[in-house]
Design a protein around this motif. Sequence first.
Motif, PDB file in Angstrom:
ATOM      1  N   CYS A  19     -41.790  35.065  -7.484  1.00 42.73           N
ATOM      2  CA  CYS A  19     -42.571  33.879  -7.877  1.00 42.73           C
ATOM      3  C   CYS A  19     -42.565  33.705  -9.384  1.00 42.73           C
ATOM      4  O   CYS A  19     -42.412  32.581  -9.886  1.00 42.73           O
ATOM      5  CB  CYS A  19     -44.002  33.986  -7.359  1.00 42.73           C
ATOM      6  N   SER A  20     -42.692  34.784 -10.114  1.00 45.46           N
ATOM      7  CA  SER A  20     -42.682  34.722 -11.574  1.00 45.46           C
ATOM      8  C   SER A  20     -41.328  34.254 -12.084  1.00 45.46           C
ATOM      9  O   SER A  20     -41.246  33.413 -12.988  1.00 45.46           O
ATOM     10  CB  SER A  20     -43.025  36.097 -12.139  1.00 45.46           C
ATOM     11  N   TRP A  21     -40.234  34.790 -11.517  1.00 46.69           N
ATOM     12  CA  TRP A  21     -38.888  34.373 -11.922  1.00 46.69           C
ATOM     13  C   TRP A  21     -38.680  32.889 -11.649  1.00 46.69           C
ATOM     14  O   TRP A  21     -38.128  32.175 -12.475  1.00 46.69           O
ATOM     15  CB  TRP A  21     -37.821  35.167 -11.191  1.00 46.69           C
ATOM     16  N   TYR A  40     -31.501  22.632  -7.958  1.00 48.11           N
ATOM     17  CA  TYR A  40     -31.986  23.576  -8.963  1.00 48.11           C
ATOM     18  C   TYR A  40     -32.186  24.967  -8.345  1.00 48.11           C
ATOM     19  O   TYR A  40     -31.836  25.983  -8.939  1.00 48.11           O
ATOM     20  CB  TYR A  40     -33.301  23.103  -9.574  1.00 48.11           C
ATOM     21  N   LEU A  41     -32.753  24.997  -7.155  1.00 50.73           N
ATOM     22  CA  LEU A  41     -32.996  26.291  -6.501  1.00 50.73           C
ATOM     23  C   LEU A  41     -31.683  26.954  -6.087  1.00 50.73           C
ATOM     24  O   LEU A  41     -31.544  28.180  -6.180  1.00 50.73           O
ATOM     25  CB  LEU A  41     -33.911  26.106  -5.293  1.00 50.73           C
ATOM     26  N   ASP A  42     -30.711  26.158  -5.633  1.00 50.06           N
ATOM     27  CA  ASP A  42     -29.394  26.716  -5.295  1.00 50.06           C
ATOM     28  C   ASP A  42     -28.753  27.359  -6.530  1.00 50.06           C
ATOM     29  O   ASP A  42     -28.171  28.443  -6.449  1.00 50.06           O
ATOM     30  CB  ASP A  42     -28.469  25.639  -4.746  1.00 50.06           C
ATOM     31  N   TRP A  43     -28.862  26.691  -7.664  1.00 50.50           N
ATOM     32  CA  TRP A  43     -28.299  27.230  -8.905  1.00 50.50           C
ATOM     33  C   TRP A  43     -29.018  28.520  -9.291  1.00 50.50           C
ATOM     34  O   TRP A  43     -28.406  29.481  -9.734  1.00 50.50           O
ATOM     35  CB  TRP A  43     -28.391  26.182 -10.010  1.00 50.50           C
ATOM     36  N   TYR A  44     -30.333  28.555  -9.122  1.00 50.47           N
ATOM     37  CA  TYR A  44     -31.103  29.765  -9.422  1.00 50.47           C
ATOM     38  C   TYR A  44     -30.623  30.932  -8.558  1.00 50.47           C
ATOM     39  O   TYR A  44     -30.401  32.037  -9.057  1.00 50.47           O
ATOM     40  CB  TYR A  44     -32.592  29.530  -9.193  1.00 50.47           C
ATOM     41  N   VAL A  45     -30.437  30.701  -7.266  1.00 50.70           N
ATOM     42  CA  VAL A  45     -29.981  31.759  -6.356  1.00 50.70           C
ATOM     43  C   VAL A  45     -28.590  32.238  -6.762  1.00 50.70           C
ATOM     44  O   VAL A  45     -28.314  33.437  -6.775  1.00 50.70           O
ATOM     45  CB  VAL A  45     -29.995  31.272  -4.891  1.00 50.70           C
ATOM     46  N   TYR A  46     -27.726  31.305  -7.131  1.00 45.10           N
ATOM     47  CA  TYR A  46     -26.390  31.683  -7.572  1.00 45.10           C
ATOM     48  C   TYR A  46     -26.464  32.583  -8.807  1.00 45.10           C
ATOM     49  O   TYR A  46     -25.829  33.638  -8.858  1.00 45.10           O
ATOM     50  CB  TYR A  46     -25.556  30.434  -7.877  1.00 45.10           C
ATOM     51  N   LEU A  47     -27.248  32.177  -9.807  1.00 40.96           N
ATOM     52  CA  LEU A  47     -27.382  32.994 -11.014  1.00 40.96           C
ATOM     53  C   LEU A  47     -27.992  34.357 -10.715  1.00 40.96           C
ATOM     54  O   LEU A  47     -27.586  35.374 -11.283  1.00 40.96           O
ATOM     55  CB  LEU A  47     -28.228  32.259 -12.057  1.00 40.96           C
ATOM     56  N   PHE A  48     -28.957  34.385  -9.811  1.00 33.62           N
ATOM     57  CA  PHE A  48     -29.589  35.644  -9.423  1.00 33.62           C
ATOM     58  C   PHE A  48     -28.552  36.577  -8.805  1.00 33.62           C
ATOM     59  O   PHE A  48     -28.492  37.761  -9.136  1.00 33.62           O
ATOM     60  CB  PHE A  48     -30.723  35.370  -8.440  1.00 33.62           C
ATOM     61  N   ARG A  49     -27.717  36.053  -7.920  1.00 34.40           N
ATOM     62  CA  ARG A  49     -26.688  36.881  -7.277  1.00 34.40           C
ATOM     63  C   ARG A  49     -25.645  37.361  -8.269  1.00 34.40           C
ATOM     64  O   ARG A  49     -25.170  38.495  -8.187  1.00 34.40           O
ATOM     65  CB  ARG A  49     -26.021  36.110  -6.148  1.00 34.40           C
ATOM     66  N   VAL A  50     -25.266  36.515  -9.208  1.00 35.61           N
ATOM     67  CA  VAL A  50     -24.298  36.921 -10.232  1.00 35.61           C
ATOM     68  C   VAL A  50     -24.882  38.060 -11.060  1.00 35.61           C
ATOM     69  O   VAL A  50     -24.204  39.051 -11.328  1.00 35.61           O
ATOM     70  CB  VAL A  50     -23.916  35.725 -11.137  1.00 35.61           C
TER      71      VAL A  50
END
Length: 78
Positions: A19-21, A40-50
């Motif tokens: 939640c904080s991230w 925006y959320l899809d991009w966040y998940v992608y960056l998180f996985r990278v």
Amino acid sequence: MDVNDPVYLERIEMANDLCSWLKRYLWRFTGMSPRNLQAYLDWYVYLFRVNQARDRWDRTERVVRHILMADATYRSLG
């Protein structure tokens, strides 16, 4: 639900961290259109996985791996 259970506490901590991230990430998009929220959320998940893969793969392998394994279609947000 036992609030003294270490597994429970670990999972709550992980949920709080997520939640904080998300709050920090979405804060950059003040005034964003709600219809673009999924992008925006899809991009966040992608960056998180990278970032998660940073320790397992060197930079070139990581980029190629993500390009080959991506199950996404890209379109203009406009």
